[in-house]
Design a protein around this motif. Sequence first.
Motif, PDB file in Angstrom:
ATOM      1  N   GLU A 110       0.846  -1.195   0.000  1.00 35.39           N
ATOM      2  CA  GLU A 110       0.000   0.000   0.000  1.00 35.39           C
ATOM      3  C   GLU A 110       0.881   1.244   0.000  1.00 35.39           C
ATOM      4  O   GLU A 110       1.640   1.471   0.942  1.00 35.39           O
ATOM      5  CB  GLU A 110      -0.913   0.007   1.233  1.00 35.39           C
ATOM      6  CG  GLU A 110      -1.867   1.180   1.242  1.00 35.39           C
ATOM      7  CD  GLU A 110      -2.925   1.040   2.328  1.00 35.39           C
ATOM      8  OE1 GLU A 110      -3.905   0.306   2.100  1.00 35.39           O
ATOM      9  OE2 GLU A 110      -2.761   1.664   3.397  1.00 35.39           O
ATOM     10  N   ASN A 156       0.491   5.190  -0.079  1.00 32.40           N
ATOM     11  CA  ASN A 156      -0.460   6.308   0.056  1.00 32.40           C
ATOM     12  C   ASN A 156      -1.901   5.876  -0.238  1.00 32.40           C
ATOM     13  O   ASN A 156      -2.593   6.452  -1.081  1.00 32.40           O
ATOM     14  CB  ASN A 156      -0.014   7.486  -0.815  1.00 32.40           C
ATOM     15  CG  ASN A 156       1.330   8.025  -0.356  1.00 32.40           C
ATOM     16  OD1 ASN A 156       1.563   8.161   0.845  1.00 32.40           O
ATOM     17  ND2 ASN A 156       2.233   8.276  -1.289  1.00 32.40           N
ATOM     18  N   HIS A 157      -2.293   4.826   0.442  1.00 33.24           N
ATOM     19  CA  HIS A 157      -3.660   4.294   0.429  1.00 33.24           C
ATOM     20  C   HIS A 157      -4.083   3.686  -0.902  1.00 33.24           C
ATOM     21  O   HIS A 157      -5.295   3.523  -1.146  1.00 33.24           O
ATOM     22  CB  HIS A 157      -4.678   5.366   0.860  1.00 33.24           C
ATOM     23  CG  HIS A 157      -4.609   5.688   2.318  1.00 33.24           C
ATOM     24  ND1 HIS A 157      -5.647   6.261   3.010  1.00 33.24           N
ATOM     25  CD2 HIS A 157      -3.620   5.489   3.219  1.00 33.24           C
ATOM     26  CE1 HIS A 157      -5.286   6.424   4.284  1.00 33.24           C
ATOM     27  NE2 HIS A 157      -4.058   5.968   4.425  1.00 33.24           N
TER      28      HIS A 157
HETATM   29  C1  FMN Z   1       5.595   5.803  -1.108  1.00 30.94           C
HETATM   30  C2  FMN Z   1       5.129   4.984   0.059  1.00 30.94           C
HETATM   31  C3  FMN Z   1       3.865   5.158   0.555  1.00 30.94           C
HETATM   32  C4  FMN Z   1       3.395   4.367   1.627  1.00 30.94           C
HETATM   33  N1  FMN Z   1       2.103   4.496   2.038  1.00 30.94           N
HETATM   34  C5  FMN Z   1       1.617   3.613   2.940  1.00 30.94           C
HETATM   35  C6  FMN Z   1       0.223   3.599   3.250  1.00 30.94           C
HETATM   36  O1  FMN Z   1      -0.559   4.372   2.732  1.00 30.94           O
HETATM   37  N2  FMN Z   1      -0.215   2.675   4.141  1.00 30.94           N
HETATM   38  C7  FMN Z   1       0.621   1.771   4.734  1.00 30.94           C
HETATM   39  O2  FMN Z   1       0.175   0.947   5.524  1.00 30.94           O
HETATM   40  N3  FMN Z   1       1.949   1.759   4.451  1.00 30.94           N
HETATM   41  C8  FMN Z   1       2.456   2.659   3.574  1.00 30.94           C
HETATM   42  N4  FMN Z   1       3.786   2.646   3.266  1.00 30.94           N
HETATM   43  C9  FMN Z   1       4.679   1.724   3.984  1.00 30.94           C
HETATM   44  C10 FMN Z   1       4.691   0.387   3.295  1.00 30.94           C
HETATM   45  O3  FMN Z   1       3.650  -0.419   3.788  1.00 30.94           O
HETATM   46  C11 FMN Z   1       6.027  -0.326   3.502  1.00 30.94           C
HETATM   47  O4  FMN Z   1       7.090   0.533   3.110  1.00 30.94           O
HETATM   48  C12 FMN Z   1       6.127  -1.598   2.714  1.00 30.94           C
HETATM   49  O5  FMN Z   1       7.375  -2.206   2.985  1.00 30.94           O
HETATM   50  C13 FMN Z   1       6.004  -1.310   1.208  1.00 30.94           C
HETATM   51  O6  FMN Z   1       6.084  -2.498   0.447  1.00 30.94           O
HETATM   52  P1  FMN Z   1       7.409  -2.875  -0.384  1.00 30.94           P
HETATM   53  O7  FMN Z   1       8.547  -2.799   0.604  1.00 30.94           O
HETATM   54  O8  FMN Z   1       7.171  -4.278  -0.851  1.00 30.94           O
HETATM   55  O9  FMN Z   1       7.563  -1.891  -1.494  1.00 30.94           O
HETATM   56  C14 FMN Z   1       4.260   3.423   2.217  1.00 30.94           C
HETATM   57  C15 FMN Z   1       5.564   3.273   1.710  1.00 30.94           C
HETATM   58  C16 FMN Z   1       5.982   4.022   0.646  1.00 30.94           C
HETATM   59  C17 FMN Z   1       7.375   3.800   0.083  1.00 30.94           C
END
Ligand code: FMN
Length: 195
Positions: free
Chosen positions: A87, A89-90
């Motif tokens: 996720e 930014n939602h």
């Molecule tokens: C650009 C960005 C936006 C994020 N927005 C959210 C969010 O809206 N809700 C949430 O629970 N986590 C959010 N996160 C945290 C992510 O859940 C966490 O970084 C997760 O490891 C992302 O998955 P990935 O590592 O496989 O890319 C965000 C992370 C990033 C980089």
Amino acid sequence: MNSKPRIAVIIGSTRPTRFADAPAQWILKQAQARGDMDPELIDLRDHPLPFFDEMASNLWMPSQNPEAVRWQETVGRFDGYIFVVAEYNHSITAALKNALDQAYKEWNRKPFTAIGYGSTGATRAVEHLRGIGVELQMVSTHAAVHIAGGDFRAIHPAFGNKPISEIEANLLPTAKTALDELVWWARATMAAKAA
Ligand SMILES: Cc1cc2nc3c(=O)[nH]c(=O)nc-3n(C[C@H](O)[C@H](O)[C@H](O)COP(=O)(O)O)c2cc1C
């Protein structure tokens, strides 16, 4: 008709330090253990798609970009999908949205489920994914796996960094339901198409 649906486990995050591999490998293992589907891991990193730059969706005209065409061929090989949903930014990642946009016919009349992770288990992203799926003429399962809250913090490298096996008892019942539903819909849509 092949009675075992071919299912793609599509990893929706492509960043170098992504967490996605842990949930992807876990749900792949669950899918493989069942014996009622042929699952395969599909990594968007292996499909360096441009941001959508075609004249139109491939519903209306063939795509020009060779990577888009290769991606459509990959999507078309499967009877259903398990999206591994981060996720951002939602919503879903831009990489996954772009990959969804880069095919059309190949998604049609096929089911999907999801494994999401984040503070709320990517519930908001998975709901967005379901809306996108409607436009792509897909069918979503009712259940999806959500790795949320304390479970997410326990296994994320930035926090607890524990193996996913530590929390899997919390995930297994929903994973079974989601995969049961996926196979049901895959068989139903395969039979309908064959008829
Ligand atoms: C650009 C960005 C936006 C994020 N927005 C959210 C969010 O809206 N809700 C949430 O629970 N986590 C959010 N996160 C945290 C992510 O859940 C966490 O970084 C997760 O490891 C992302 O998955 P990935 O590592 O496989 O890319 C965000 C992370 C990033 C980089």
